[in-house]
Design a protein around this motif. Sequence first.
Motif, mmCIF file in Angstrom:
data_model
loop_
_atom_site.group_PDB
_atom_site.id
_atom_site.type_symbol
_atom_site.label_atom_id
_atom_site.label_comp_id
_atom_site.label_asym_id
_atom_site.label_seq_id
_atom_site.Cartn_x
_atom_site.Cartn_y
_atom_site.Cartn_z
ATOM 1 N N THR A 194 4.166 -2.426 7.616
ATOM 2 C CA THR A 194 4.404 -1.700 6.266
ATOM 3 C C THR A 194 6.076 -1.263 5.811
ATOM 4 O O THR A 194 6.579 -1.369 4.909
ATOM 5 N N HIS A 195 5.762 -0.675 7.017
ATOM 6 C CA HIS A 195 7.549 0.305 6.694
ATOM 7 C C HIS A 195 8.507 -0.733 6.052
ATOM 8 O O HIS A 195 9.538 -0.158 5.910
ATOM 9 N N LEU A 196 8.520 -1.840 6.966
ATOM 10 C CA LEU A 196 9.581 -2.853 7.460
ATOM 11 C C LEU A 196 9.326 -3.295 5.813
ATOM 12 O O LEU A 196 10.378 -3.082 5.178
ATOM 13 N N LEU A 197 8.175 -4.107 5.556
ATOM 14 C CA LEU A 197 8.550 -4.103 3.474
ATOM 15 C C LEU A 197 8.460 -3.048 2.384
ATOM 16 O O LEU A 197 9.295 -3.312 1.782
ATOM 17 N N LEU A 198 8.029 -1.471 3.100
ATOM 18 C CA LEU A 198 8.907 -0.710 1.807
ATOM 19 C C LEU A 198 10.162 -0.709 1.902
ATOM 20 O O LEU A 198 11.183 -0.396 0.981
ATOM 21 N N GLN A 199 10.359 -0.611 3.738
ATOM 22 C CA GLN A 199 11.811 -0.760 3.774
ATOM 23 C C GLN A 199 12.636 -1.579 2.607
ATOM 24 O O GLN A 199 14.011 -1.426 1.830
ATOM 25 N N ALA A 224 -2.346 1.994 5.164
ATOM 26 C CA ALA A 224 -1.663 0.764 5.256
ATOM 27 C C ALA A 224 -2.236 0.358 7.268
ATOM 28 O O ALA A 224 -3.016 1.250 8.013
ATOM 29 N N GLU A 225 -2.602 -0.181 7.504
ATOM 30 C CA GLU A 225 -3.596 -1.297 8.278
ATOM 31 C C GLU A 225 -2.748 -0.761 10.150
ATOM 32 O O GLU A 225 -2.607 -0.124 11.014
ATOM 33 N N ASP A 226 -0.701 -1.045 9.594
ATOM 34 C CA ASP A 226 0.019 -0.785 10.439
ATOM 35 C C ASP A 226 1.515 -0.152 9.659
ATOM 36 O O ASP A 226 2.127 -1.017 9.870
ATOM 37 N N VAL A 279 -3.582 0.759 -0.948
ATOM 38 C CA VAL A 279 -4.323 0.042 0.126
ATOM 39 C C VAL A 279 -3.521 -0.931 1.269
ATOM 40 O O VAL A 279 -4.025 -1.867 -0.150
ATOM 41 N N VAL A 280 -2.792 -0.941 1.800
ATOM 42 C CA VAL A 280 -2.672 -2.431 2.001
ATOM 43 C C VAL A 280 -2.752 -2.770 3.304
ATOM 44 O O VAL A 280 -3.254 -1.668 4.347
ATOM 45 N N SER A 281 -2.966 -4.377 4.204
ATOM 46 C CA SER A 281 -2.778 -4.281 5.347
ATOM 47 C C SER A 281 -1.450 -5.329 5.307
ATOM 48 O O SER A 281 -0.655 -5.345 5.074
ATOM 49 N N ASP A 282 -2.367 -5.800 6.869
ATOM 50 C CA ASP A 282 -0.342 -6.330 7.182
ATOM 51 C C ASP A 282 0.177 -6.880 6.721
ATOM 52 O O ASP A 282 1.246 -7.449 6.725
#
Length: 129
Positions: free
Chosen positions: A36-41, A30-32, A76-79
Amino acid sequence: MYLVATPIGNLFDITLRALHVLEKANVVVAEDTRRTHLLLQAYGLSPVMMSYHDHNWEQSLQKIVDKVQEGQRVAVVSDAGTPLIADPGFRLVMQCRAKNIPVFALPGPSSVLAALTVAGMVPYPFHFF
């Protein structure tokens, strides 16, 4: 290696395929990682995460490539949006292609294309710089 587009603004603007790949990934790059943690969560996912951005790409690039060569699934993800459009992910893809590592793109939301489609103008020719 999978390049996974993420929502631009609304967490529900994610594809089922993206969620599937993120769920099955051994590592999410992840870029940040905080963002990304918020999305995954939000989707109950908790893979191992690594950061990869303009300030650490030189230290992280080979570690990521090594994980793929070890057989790990790397997403791989970006913000927000599609990876590589405004981040250093292109270096990672170049390295993978040089080593004959398959890279798959998972399309997603595009603010540029969304704006173009609702602009009320002829959508072609279209150039993005």
